[in-house]
Design an enzyme around this catalytic site. Structure first.
Site, PDB file in Angstrom:
ATOM      1  N   CYS A   1     -23.540 -82.517  45.313  1.00  0.00           N
ATOM      2  CA  CYS A   1     -24.515 -81.712  44.577  1.00  0.00           C
ATOM      3  C   CYS A   1     -24.395 -80.231  44.917  1.00  0.00           C
ATOM      4  O   CYS A   1     -24.223 -79.872  46.083  1.00  0.00           O
ATOM      5  CB  CYS A   1     -25.935 -82.196  44.865  1.00  0.00           C
ATOM      6  SG  CYS A   1     -26.174 -83.886  44.314  1.00  0.00           S
TER       7      CYS A   1
ATOM      8  N   CYS B   1     -24.119 -83.002  39.932  1.00  0.00           N
ATOM      9  CA  CYS B   1     -25.561 -82.956  40.183  1.00  0.00           C
ATOM     10  C   CYS B   1     -25.968 -81.591  40.729  1.00  0.00           C
ATOM     11  O   CYS B   1     -25.156 -80.887  41.321  1.00  0.00           O
ATOM     12  CB  CYS B   1     -25.971 -84.067  41.132  1.00  0.00           C
ATOM     13  SG  CYS B   1     -24.941 -84.171  42.585  1.00  0.00           S
TER      14      CYS B   1
END
Ligand code: APR
Length: 256
Positions: free
Chosen positions: A81, A162
């Site tokens: 992420c 993400c």
């Protein structure tokens, strides 16, 4: 004298115990690495089998990207992420940057991506072998072994994106965002707003840059983006990028 004797005996015992623990350490490390190497070999064998089933015994122009589904199931991408980096027509500059500064992760920096980057492979009908010569080129046919692999792994890499993701595009082109590139035709379509918060375009410019962030192609990019994903664009000169990647004390967030 008694005290001295106790001290000498204590030191001798300490040395002896340390000596004795050396063979134990060796046994520990030997056994641990034997176990690891066994697990590693089994894992590699499984990944190889999932990889080769995609194309062996097949016409190398008839390998759709779905043929690599079992490989993606066997070796899924771990989401990183806020660190995922996409690119289009900036291969050299982006990898030069990610190699020098450990802030972002491109597909080619992942295990599977780095193993196959730059390689050519294919199968042949009636043979269980893998060939590295006489394989179709990137544009010879749509469903060729190598192109379908990159299409499939790119879809999986984008699906895993993400947080805040970044893409480096080429400001020396009249159309920095091309809907026909892997980035435009596959990755953008696989971004998922449930996981991904924003897409940050870093437009790499040179002295005579042809386009800027108001380029019309970025309207197409924004239209393609899943509604919940925010969009940003920033122009960054190649010189600034190179300066940043070669100054270790500059934090990643200050490169642009
Ligand atoms: N011949 C051979 N290889 C090609 C060709 C071609 N005609 N076109 C593309 N490729 C391969 C090359 O390896 C090239 O470096 O695809 C790579 C990327 O091509 P670009 O057009 O520069 O970019 P794009 O199609 O958008 O693909 C890059 O996909 O690989 C993923 O995550 C990665 O975001 C990145 C994107």
């Amino acid at each position: 004298a008694v005290l001295l004797l106790i001290v000498v005996l204590g030191v001798a015992l300490g040395v002896a115990l340390k000596r004795n623990s050396e063979p134990f350490k060796k046994t520990f490390i030997d056994r641990y690495s034997a176990e690891l190497s066994m697990i590693f070999q089994i894992h590699c064998g499984k990944i190889w089998t999932a990889f080769e089933q995609a194309y062996v015994r097949k016409d190398p122009c008839k390998v759709p990207m779905e043929a690599y589904d079992p490989l993606m199931a066997a070796a899924p991408f771990k989401p990183a992420c806020n660190r995922m980096m996409f690119w289009s027509k900036t291969k050299e500059v982006v990898h030069d940057f990610t190699a020098k500064k450990d802030c972002f992760l491109t597909l080619e920096d992942t295990l599977l991506g780095s193993v196959l980057d730059g390689l050519t492979w294919c199968g042949k009908e009636g043979s269980s072998d893998t060939f590295t010569a006489g394989c179709p080129g990137w544009t010879d046919c749509d469903n060729n072994t190598v192109r379908s692999f990159w299409n499939r792994v790119s879809a999986a890499f984008a699906d895993a994106a993400c947080g805040d993701a970044t893409v480096m595009l080429n400001g020396s082109l009249a159309t920095p965002f091309s809907p026909y590139s892997i980035f435009g035709s596959i990755e953008v379509k696989n971004f998922n707003s449930q996981r991904m918060k924003s897409l940050n375009v870093v437009l790499i410019t040179q002295e005579k840059n042809v386009s800027n962030c108001s380029n019309a192609s970025f309207k197409d990019l924004q239209k393609e983006l899943d509604g919940g994903i925010k969009y940003n664009c920033k122009e960054v000169s190649e010189a600034q990028l190179q300066w940043c990647s070669s100054s270790p004390e500059t934090p990643c967030g200050s490169c642009w």
